[in-house]
Design a protein around this motif. Sequence first.
Motif, mmCIF file in Angstrom:
data_model
loop_
_atom_site.group_PDB
_atom_site.id
_atom_site.type_symbol
_atom_site.label_atom_id
_atom_site.label_comp_id
_atom_site.label_asym_id
_atom_site.label_seq_id
_atom_site.Cartn_x
_atom_site.Cartn_y
_atom_site.Cartn_z
ATOM 1 N N ASP A 309 0.859 -1.180 0.000
ATOM 2 C CA ASP A 309 0.000 0.000 0.000
ATOM 3 C C ASP A 309 0.897 1.233 0.000
ATOM 4 O O ASP A 309 1.738 1.390 0.889
ATOM 5 C CB ASP A 309 -0.899 -0.008 1.244
ATOM 6 C CG ASP A 309 -1.919 1.110 1.246
ATOM 7 O OD1 ASP A 309 -1.505 2.284 1.273
ATOM 8 O OD2 ASP A 309 -3.126 0.817 1.243
ATOM 9 N N LEU A 460 -7.339 7.501 4.934
ATOM 10 C CA LEU A 460 -7.601 6.764 3.701
ATOM 11 C C LEU A 460 -8.472 7.540 2.719
ATOM 12 O O LEU A 460 -8.792 7.033 1.647
ATOM 13 C CB LEU A 460 -8.265 5.421 4.021
ATOM 14 C CG LEU A 460 -7.464 4.470 4.926
ATOM 15 C CD1 LEU A 460 -8.150 3.119 5.032
ATOM 16 C CD2 LEU A 460 -6.038 4.307 4.433
ATOM 17 N N SER A 462 -9.454 10.926 0.197
ATOM 18 C CA SER A 462 -8.737 11.584 -0.894
ATOM 19 C C SER A 462 -9.476 12.856 -1.276
ATOM 20 O O SER A 462 -10.688 12.973 -1.069
ATOM 21 C CB SER A 462 -8.621 10.666 -2.117
ATOM 22 O OG SER A 462 -9.911 10.321 -2.613
ATOM 23 N N ALA A 467 -12.773 8.857 3.758
ATOM 24 C CA ALA A 467 -13.244 7.599 3.185
ATOM 25 C C ALA A 467 -14.485 7.122 3.933
ATOM 26 O O ALA A 467 -14.741 7.545 5.061
ATOM 27 C CB ALA A 467 -12.142 6.545 3.257
ATOM 28 N N GLN A 471 -15.283 1.592 2.237
ATOM 29 C CA GLN A 471 -14.073 1.802 1.434
ATOM 30 C C GLN A 471 -12.819 1.441 2.229
ATOM 31 O O GLN A 471 -11.870 0.854 1.683
ATOM 32 C CB GLN A 471 -14.011 3.264 0.987
ATOM 33 C CG GLN A 471 -15.105 3.671 0.027
ATOM 34 C CD GLN A 471 -15.110 5.169 -0.248
ATOM 35 O OE1 GLN A 471 -14.903 5.973 0.666
ATOM 36 N NE2 GLN A 471 -15.335 5.558 -1.508
ATOM 37 N N ALA A 472 -12.828 1.815 3.513
ATOM 38 C CA ALA A 472 -11.679 1.470 4.369
ATOM 39 C C ALA A 472 -11.530 -0.040 4.497
ATOM 40 O O ALA A 472 -10.417 -0.578 4.422
ATOM 41 C CB ALA A 472 -11.853 2.113 5.740
ATOM 42 N N ARG A 475 -10.095 -1.463 1.228
ATOM 43 C CA ARG A 475 -8.661 -1.202 1.055
ATOM 44 C C ARG A 475 -7.835 -2.042 2.010
ATOM 45 O O ARG A 475 -6.757 -2.547 1.659
ATOM 46 C CB ARG A 475 -8.378 0.274 1.263
ATOM 47 C CG ARG A 475 -6.915 0.652 1.046
ATOM 48 C CD ARG A 475 -6.762 2.143 0.937
ATOM 49 N NE ARG A 475 -5.360 2.568 0.890
ATOM 50 C CZ ARG A 475 -4.980 3.827 0.747
ATOM 51 N NH1 ARG A 475 -5.892 4.790 0.622
ATOM 52 N NH2 ARG A 475 -3.688 4.144 0.723
ATOM 53 N N ASN A 478 -6.225 -5.839 1.665
ATOM 54 C CA ASN A 478 -4.867 -6.131 1.198
ATOM 55 C C ASN A 478 -3.840 -6.074 2.322
ATOM 56 O O ASN A 478 -2.673 -6.407 2.109
ATOM 57 C CB ASN A 478 -4.475 -5.144 0.098
ATOM 58 C CG ASN A 478 -5.327 -5.293 -1.148
ATOM 59 O OD1 ASN A 478 -5.684 -6.406 -1.521
ATOM 60 N ND2 ASN A 478 -5.669 -4.178 -1.787
ATOM 61 N N TRP A 479 -4.264 -5.623 3.504
ATOM 62 C CA TRP A 479 -3.352 -5.561 4.657
ATOM 63 C C TRP A 479 -3.374 -6.849 5.479
ATOM 64 O O TRP A 479 -2.549 -7.012 6.378
ATOM 65 C CB TRP A 479 -3.727 -4.402 5.574
ATOM 66 C CG TRP A 479 -3.772 -3.053 4.947
ATOM 67 C CD1 TRP A 479 -3.391 -2.707 3.681
ATOM 68 C CD2 TRP A 479 -4.243 -1.851 5.565
ATOM 69 N NE1 TRP A 479 -3.597 -1.373 3.468
ATOM 70 C CE2 TRP A 479 -4.118 -0.809 4.611
ATOM 71 C CE3 TRP A 479 -4.750 -1.548 6.818
ATOM 72 C CZ2 TRP A 479 -4.484 0.495 4.883
ATOM 73 C CZ3 TRP A 479 -5.117 -0.237 7.099
ATOM 74 C CH2 TRP A 479 -4.992 0.778 6.137
ATOM 75 N N ARG A 483 -3.861 -6.030 9.698
ATOM 76 C CA ARG A 483 -4.614 -4.780 9.602
ATOM 77 C C ARG A 483 -4.392 -3.874 10.813
ATOM 78 O O ARG A 483 -4.451 -2.648 10.682
ATOM 79 C CB ARG A 483 -6.109 -5.077 9.429
ATOM 80 C CG ARG A 483 -6.452 -5.737 8.093
ATOM 81 C CD ARG A 483 -7.950 -5.852 7.899
ATOM 82 N NE ARG A 483 -8.582 -6.604 8.964
ATOM 83 C CZ ARG A 483 -9.896 -6.806 9.064
ATOM 84 N NH1 ARG A 483 -10.716 -6.285 8.145
ATOM 85 N NH2 ARG A 483 -10.403 -7.507 10.051
#
Length: 499
Positions: A309, A460, A462, A467, A471-472, A475, A478-479, A483
């Motif tokens: 990330d 997180l 933009s 966010a 959405q958090a 995202r 992928n952690w 997390r």
Amino acid sequence: MQLDPEICASARLARDRRFDGRFYTAVRTTGIFCRPICPARPPLERNVTYFSTAVEAASAGYRPCLRCRPDAAPGSPAWGLVSTTVERALKLMRSEREAQSIETLADRLGVSSRYLRRLFAEHLGIGPLAVWQAERALFAFGLLQDTNLPIAGIAHEAGFNSLRRFNSVFKQIYRRTPSDVRREGVGRREACEREPRPGDPDAGAHSHSATRLYLHYRPPFHWPQLLAFFRARALAGVEQVAGETYRRSFAVDGVHGLLQVADDADNKRLIVDVSGEGGAALYVINQRLRRLFDLDADTEQIGAVLSEDPLLARELAKTPGVRLPGAWDPFEYALRAILGQQISVAAATTIAGRVAARYGESLTDDAGREYRLFPSAEQLAGADFEGIGLTRARARTLREFVAATLDGRVNFDEAELDEWCAQVTLLPGIGDWTAQYIAMRGLSMPDAFPASDLGILQALGSGGEKAKPKQALARAENWRPWRAYGTLLAWQSLKTGDT
């Protein structure tokens, strides 16, 4: 964990510190096992056997090297690769000073003793009792080398209620007696007693009756960053961050006292002084501190996942080796998390300090300074929490949580993240944010993620927009399974201006 002999051979010949605690080299010709960083002349490859953990090497009949001290190595991440049931069993075994029978342990885990034995044999290659004995013997080995505690006291601190049983187990594992090891460590203990506490403004002020422990870690390790985190949340009368030292009161198994911790970066370890009345509960304290400062984290593996990330990669580049600040006691931290709902960190810390001041026991140290113990669930059973700055609803939530802890509806031994969140959110006034935050810091669950946290949503977002929780969550997929570490880095980005 399956070990690659070629990688192990390269690591030990290079004395690569990245592999310290990840595997151990046992030498068949000498009967000794070492860390990969051992300064001794490397043995021939045909004479060595590799083990994932010191416990396995000790259980196989090898004794620890006196030069590299395998008993002092950072924890092996191999334990994190076992089944959930075995991981929960290890957590329970390490949370209490005395041994539990296999039947009692299995009952607490909700499985049969036969199944538990099979899981240990499958994942660790040895049984639960052998693991308990080897871990405690390794801990006792360190106390024999580093302290002047009497051997009977060391046996007790390591969890053996019988000196005879301790001597028998120790001799079986190490092929020599505790007295033999004590004599071998005389010079080391004398040097340790003269050793200053790095970074401690009161280096000479700690009690002469304090026992000193050494908690080793794998670098990188950012002690100032951890201290800054704890300094902002230090509980008045219970905790203190003074200079480069962390201090707090404790109550464990009827033993109460004070401990202070400083970093010894040159030797890749923390130096801990423990002074307690009625003993010291050193094994449990050792385990709690390792979790509090996340000393056994596999920072290389965590960093490899999170650096995918871009936001987290920038933060890792600034301060590599992210650690998850834990909690001294899960119950204490759970109350603090409930207090922190919808208010600032400073306000929650202030109110938690009032809880300790009103309901905690007041004690005095050797210098006549007063300190407090954070109250237990039993001590708070009749507390009304009125007059300390709480709303009626929040006070009611605290009372309900205390009652649920006492009657078993809340079980801190539960190691499954989803099950923990499900059980605690059944209580009135506790939502997913609180459950996840308790899991993250109070229970040190590495994959906990408070998706609705304002800081997370800001980090997180933009284009100046926060966010959304969905959405958090997307995202942070992928952690996984780190997390919680990603959460810390996201918060950190708000302070450094990266979003």
